[in-house]
Write a protein that holds these residues in place. Structure first.
Motif, PDB file in Angstrom:
ATOM      1  N   LYS A  68       0.828  -1.212   0.000  1.00 51.30           N
ATOM      2  CA  LYS A  68       0.000   0.000   0.000  1.00 51.30           C
ATOM      3  C   LYS A  68       0.858   1.256   0.000  1.00 51.30           C
ATOM      4  O   LYS A  68       0.545   2.232  -0.667  1.00 51.30           O
ATOM      5  CB  LYS A  68      -0.923   0.018   1.220  1.00 51.30           C
ATOM      6  CG  LYS A  68      -2.166  -0.783   1.071  1.00 51.30           C
ATOM      7  CD  LYS A  68      -3.065  -0.576   2.278  1.00 51.30           C
ATOM      8  CE  LYS A  68      -4.317  -1.400   2.134  1.00 51.30           C
ATOM      9  NZ  LYS A  68      -5.216  -1.238   3.275  1.00 51.30           N
ATOM     10  N   THR A  69       1.931   1.224   0.761  1.00 52.76           N
ATOM     11  CA  THR A  69       2.804   2.394   0.875  1.00 52.76           C
ATOM     12  C   THR A  69       3.370   2.790  -0.488  1.00 52.76           C
ATOM     13  O   THR A  69       3.318   3.964  -0.864  1.00 52.76           O
ATOM     14  CB  THR A  69       3.958   2.108   1.861  1.00 52.76           C
ATOM     15  OG1 THR A  69       3.397   1.790   3.129  1.00 52.76           O
ATOM     16  CG2 THR A  69       4.897   3.288   1.979  1.00 52.76           C
ATOM     17  N   LYS A  72       0.595   4.102  -2.895  1.00 53.13           N
ATOM     18  CA  LYS A  72       0.203   5.470  -2.543  1.00 53.13           C
ATOM     19  C   LYS A  72       1.258   6.484  -2.981  1.00 53.13           C
ATOM     20  O   LYS A  72       0.929   7.556  -3.480  1.00 53.13           O
ATOM     21  CB  LYS A  72      -0.057   5.591  -1.041  1.00 53.13           C
ATOM     22  CG  LYS A  72      -1.365   4.978  -0.614  1.00 53.13           C
ATOM     23  CD  LYS A  72      -1.586   5.146   0.871  1.00 53.13           C
ATOM     24  CE  LYS A  72      -2.905   4.524   1.278  1.00 53.13           C
ATOM     25  NZ  LYS A  72      -3.169   4.652   2.710  1.00 53.13           N
ATOM     26  N   GLN A  75       0.963   7.047  -6.674  1.00 55.34           N
ATOM     27  CA  GLN A  75      -0.251   7.750  -7.063  1.00 55.34           C
ATOM     28  C   GLN A  75      -0.142   9.262  -6.883  1.00 55.34           C
ATOM     29  O   GLN A  75      -0.792  10.018  -7.586  1.00 55.34           O
ATOM     30  CB  GLN A  75      -1.449   7.242  -6.247  1.00 55.34           C
ATOM     31  CG  GLN A  75      -1.870   5.846  -6.604  1.00 55.34           C
ATOM     32  CD  GLN A  75      -2.882   5.272  -5.628  1.00 55.34           C
ATOM     33  OE1 GLN A  75      -2.935   5.653  -4.463  1.00 55.34           O
ATOM     34  NE2 GLN A  75      -3.682   4.331  -6.111  1.00 55.34           N
ATOM     35  N   THR A  76       0.664   9.700  -5.960  1.00 53.61           N
ATOM     36  CA  THR A  76       0.732  11.121  -5.644  1.00 53.61           C
ATOM     37  C   THR A  76       1.608  11.877  -6.639  1.00 53.61           C
ATOM     38  O   THR A  76       2.443  11.293  -7.322  1.00 53.61           O
ATOM     39  CB  THR A  76       1.254  11.340  -4.204  1.00 53.61           C
ATOM     40  OG1 THR A  76       1.167  12.735  -3.908  1.00 53.61           O
ATOM     41  CG2 THR A  76       2.696  10.884  -4.071  1.00 53.61           C
TER      42      THR A  76
END
Length: 151
Positions: A68-69, A72, A75-76
């Motif tokens: 997940k890290t 994320k 995605q940013t």
């Protein structure tokens, strides 16, 4: 994509590339030397997945990983100032090569093929890049369809 990290010396990445219908296109394994952490190995797996899609000339992609890290961070659009920031910037710089790029978190259980590839390369010590006829002879040939995730 999947990574296995065995400490500071050696880690591996397994990439399973499918088309929009779920048909298997490419299997690729990579051995990384001197990668400092599991997060760095996951980030390298994402970078290698991006580079693989560029080399295939794909314009719209979905990169799926079980960290997940890392997903994320990919995605940013914000600058990542962590230890893996340079790898994340490399991934973000490659976004312009695609019409559409989606980073999606998937559970480790769904990522079993890539995990098995990463484990196989760790056991054998040999990287691989399989497509076409070579891919048809691989043990994944019977698993050619990607199980669809409910959206």
């Amino acid at each position: 994509m999947e990574e296995l990290h065995t400490g500071y010396e050696l880690s591996t990445t397994g990439l399973v590339c499918r088309d929009l219908r779920g048909e298997l296109l490419v299997l690729k394994t990579i051995i990384h030397n001197n990668v400092s952490s599991p997060f760095a190995t996951e980030a390298y797996a994402c970078l290698e997945g991006t580079k693989l899609r560029i080399s295939l000339g794909v314009q719209s992609i979905k990169l799926m990983g079980d960290s997940k890290t890392i997903i994320k961070k990919c995605q940013t659009i914000l600058t990542d100032k962590s230890v893996i920031g340079a790898i994340i910037r490399d991934i973000q710089n490659k976004k312009s090569c695609f019409q559409e790029i989606i980073f999606q978190h998937i559970h480790r259980a769904v990522n079993s093929q890539a995990h098995r590839l990463a484990k196989d390369v760790l056991d054998s010590g040999e990287t691989s890049y399989l497509m076409g006829e070579e891919l048809n002879r691989h043990s994944f040939a019977s698993e050619r369809r990607w199980p669809r995730n409910p959206d």
